[in-house]
Motif scaffolding. Structure first.
Motif, mmCIF file in Angstrom:
data_model
loop_
_atom_site.group_PDB
_atom_site.id
_atom_site.type_symbol
_atom_site.label_atom_id
_atom_site.label_comp_id
_atom_site.label_asym_id
_atom_site.label_seq_id
_atom_site.Cartn_x
_atom_site.Cartn_y
_atom_site.Cartn_z
ATOM 1 N N ASP A 167 0.862 -1.189 0.000
ATOM 2 C CA ASP A 167 0.000 0.000 0.000
ATOM 3 C C ASP A 167 0.892 1.230 0.000
ATOM 4 N N ASN A 184 -4.437 6.677 0.372
ATOM 5 C CA ASN A 184 -5.769 6.857 0.967
ATOM 6 C C ASN A 184 -5.917 5.996 2.223
ATOM 7 N N LYS A 194 -10.856 5.830 -5.985
ATOM 8 C CA LYS A 194 -12.283 5.464 -6.107
ATOM 9 C C LYS A 194 -13.264 6.639 -6.036
ATOM 10 N N ASN A 230 -3.439 5.438 -12.244
ATOM 11 C CA ASN A 230 -3.409 4.554 -11.069
ATOM 12 C C ASN A 230 -4.201 3.259 -11.287
ATOM 13 N N TYR A 289 -13.771 7.103 -13.421
ATOM 14 C CA TYR A 289 -13.565 6.021 -12.443
ATOM 15 C C TYR A 289 -14.246 4.735 -12.929
HETATM 16 P P1 NAD Z 1 -9.641 2.520 -0.210
HETATM 17 O O1 NAD Z 1 -9.236 3.810 -0.820
HETATM 18 O O2 NAD Z 1 -10.031 2.502 1.219
HETATM 19 O O3 NAD Z 1 -8.476 1.440 -0.400
HETATM 20 C C1 NAD Z 1 -7.575 1.482 -1.481
HETATM 21 C C2 NAD Z 1 -6.180 1.366 -0.905
HETATM 22 O O4 NAD Z 1 -5.252 1.335 -1.977
HETATM 23 C C3 NAD Z 1 -5.794 2.551 -0.029
HETATM 24 O O5 NAD Z 1 -5.243 2.083 1.178
HETATM 25 C C4 NAD Z 1 -4.747 3.312 -0.841
HETATM 26 O O6 NAD Z 1 -3.784 3.919 -0.014
HETATM 27 C C5 NAD Z 1 -4.170 2.195 -1.700
HETATM 28 N N1 NAD Z 1 -3.646 2.609 -3.001
HETATM 29 C C6 NAD Z 1 -4.235 3.381 -3.948
HETATM 30 N N2 NAD Z 1 -3.432 3.481 -5.018
HETATM 31 C C7 NAD Z 1 -2.329 2.740 -4.758
HETATM 32 C C8 NAD Z 1 -1.142 2.436 -5.482
HETATM 33 N N3 NAD Z 1 -0.901 2.932 -6.696
HETATM 34 N N4 NAD Z 1 -0.221 1.630 -4.913
HETATM 35 C C9 NAD Z 1 -0.417 1.115 -3.659
HETATM 36 N N5 NAD Z 1 -1.514 1.380 -2.931
HETATM 37 C C10 NAD Z 1 -2.455 2.180 -3.476
HETATM 38 O O7 NAD Z 1 -10.807 1.917 -1.138
HETATM 39 P P2 NAD Z 1 -11.745 0.675 -0.894
HETATM 40 O O8 NAD Z 1 -13.117 1.177 -0.671
HETATM 41 O O9 NAD Z 1 -11.141 -0.260 0.056
HETATM 42 O O10 NAD Z 1 -11.730 0.053 -2.358
HETATM 43 C C11 NAD Z 1 -10.873 -1.004 -2.699
HETATM 44 C C12 NAD Z 1 -11.116 -1.382 -4.159
HETATM 45 O O11 NAD Z 1 -12.480 -1.726 -4.321
HETATM 46 C C13 NAD Z 1 -10.836 -0.290 -5.163
HETATM 47 O O12 NAD Z 1 -10.271 -0.884 -6.318
HETATM 48 C C14 NAD Z 1 -12.208 0.261 -5.457
HETATM 49 O O13 NAD Z 1 -12.265 0.836 -6.743
HETATM 50 C C15 NAD Z 1 -13.043 -0.998 -5.401
HETATM 51 N N6 NAD Z 1 -14.462 -0.758 -5.107
HETATM 52 C C16 NAD Z 1 -14.802 -0.033 -3.994
HETATM 53 C C17 NAD Z 1 -16.140 0.202 -3.734
HETATM 54 C C18 NAD Z 1 -16.562 1.053 -2.544
HETATM 55 O O14 NAD Z 1 -17.664 1.586 -2.565
HETATM 56 N N7 NAD Z 1 -15.745 1.191 -1.521
HETATM 57 C C19 NAD Z 1 -17.123 -0.330 -4.571
HETATM 58 C C20 NAD Z 1 -16.732 -1.075 -5.682
HETATM 59 C C21 NAD Z 1 -15.393 -1.284 -5.935
#
Ligand code: NAD
Ligand code: WQD
Length: 338
Positions: A32, A36, A86, A101, A151
């Motif tokens: 990570d 975020n 996201k 990204n 997105y």
């Molecule tokens: P989040 O932002 O809490 O978690 C994403 C994590 O990835 C964060 O800790 C961030 O620091 C890390 N990150 C981002 N870019 C990075 C990179 N280039 N290298 C290393 N780390 C990186 O988001 P989440 O809600 O846990 O979502 C996780 C996944 O699920 C994402 O791919 C998101 O698109 C997908 N998703 C989320 C939702 C939602 O509503 N939360 C719904 C559908 C899909």
């Protein structure tokens, strides 16, 4: 104990999955960049598991740094790729940031996996790929539609990339999980969602309002063609969602899994915005005041999942209700306030 690399493992869904992987006997390795997230998520994970979890502070778009992780860790049995940005609104304002990204990051990861002969991947997709569906509930056969944000488009493109790699004769085996609306937090209230700034999502906005951090929730639109006029979504508890990732990893471990599969991960139940407000009141035992306002641009009027495929083939089941989800979100909000 098989090592599973979890990109974005310090994030909201990733942290809960790290816990469930460890509970299932895997060794999760977090990658990570903390774009975020915060250190406190690692502390929370360690407190829940009563041991530390390895975390590499690495950006997944950096091939060299990612390779160093694979070299250092040695045998990696599979990867779960959560790392992405996201925020829908931000993606409209800064599309290149999102394509870099979310798309270049996936391509980089796939190249490094291929170079290291790691063949199992679980990918975070989203119900956003269905756009505004014509028929409900949506199955995995429901046609995907033009995304209504950069997105959303990154998730569609990522799925296409994975499908193309699968049909190229590569040894990569991928399961894409299309999440509906993840809510809730771990029962310990030690990990949960960390929204940056003013939350766009409904549940963090509700809990921040209840905590006195926001003045009032505005329900965006009460004139939709739904029973109470507000939008309908499928709110799935993040711990149930996390368990689906463990099930997906297990499926990939079986002999000859399909090269590319998608699964809807939701509850199969639609709840309106006003249902969520009522469930929150029940969960907290307190009245929650809100106002109503106009529709939010780009909102899908109603969407919820048919989860038959995940139930039958992944053994997925939800065990936590909307009220339990909201009670845990509220407990997490209170933990954050301390
Ligand atoms: P989040 O932002 O809490 O978690 C994403 C994590 O990835 C964060 O800790 C961030 O620091 C890390 N990150 C981002 N870019 C990075 C990179 N280039 N290298 C290393 N780390 C990186 O988001 P989440 O809600 O846990 O979502 C996780 C996944 O699920 C994402 O791919 C998101 O698109 C997908 N998703 C989320 C939702 C939602 O509503 N939360 C719904 C559908 C899909
Ligand atoms: C839910 C409902 C709002 C805030 C978004 C992304 C989607 C996805 C999940 C990743 C809607 C209403 C909200 C508020 C409200 N994630 N609402 N007042 O819109 O389903 O999806 O997050 O892939 O891509 O678009 O979730 O939580 O923003 O909204 O009335 O202050 O709550 O209108 O009906 P959404 P949300």
């Amino acid at each position: 104990m098989s090592k599973i690399l979890v990109t974005g493992g310090a994030g909201y869904i990733g942290s809960h999955t790290v816990v469930e992987l460890a509970n299932a006997g895997y060794t999760p390795i977090i990658v990570d960049d903390f774009s975020n997230s915060e250190e406190r998520m690692l502390t929370g994970i360690s407190q829940i598991l009563v041991h530390d979890v390895v975390c590499h502070k690495v950006d997944c778009t950096d091939a060299k740094a990612l390779q160093e992780v694979f070299t250092k860790e040695g045998d990696i049995a599979g990867v779960i790729h959560f790392a992405a940005f996201k925020a829908v609104g931000e993606s409209v304002a800064e599309p290149l940031k999102y394509y870099h990204n979310n798309v270049a990051g996936l391509v980089t990861l796939l190249q490094v996996m291929e170079a290291n002969k790691v063949t199992r991947l679980v990918f975070s997709s989203s119900c956003t790929v269905y756009g505004i569906p014509e028929k409900l509930p949506v199955t995995e056969e429901t046609p995907t539609q033009k995304a209504n944000s950069p997105y959303g488009n990154t998730k569609k493109i990522d799925e296409e990339i994975l499908r193309d790699v699968a049909s190229s004769g590569s040894s990569l085996r991928t399961i894409a999980l299309r999440y509906f609306n993840p809510v809730g937090a771990h029962e310990s209230a030690l990990i949960g969602e960390l929204p940056l700034g003013i939350p766009n999502n409904l549940v963090p906005f509700i809990t921040q309002t209840a905590a006195g951090l926001r003045d009032s929730l505005t329900v965006y639109g009460t004139d939709y063609d739904t029973p109470d006029g507000s939008c309908i979504r499928d709110y799935v508890h993040v711990v149930d969602l996390a368990k689906a990732h463990v099930a997906a990893i297990k499926r990939l471990e079986k002999e000859e899994p399909a090269a590319f599969e998608v699964f809807n991960i939701g509850t199969g139940q639609g709840s309106s915005v006003l249902d969520v407000v009522k469930a929150f009141e029940k969960a907290t035992g307190k009245p929650f005041a809100y106002t109503t306002g106009p529709r939010r641009a780009g909102d899908v009027p109603a969407i919820y999942a048919d989860v038959t495929k995940a139930t039958q083939e992944l053994g997925f089941k939800t065990s936590l209700s909307l009220e339990e989800s909201l009670a845990s979100s509220w407990a997490w909000q209170q933990h954050l306030g301390k």
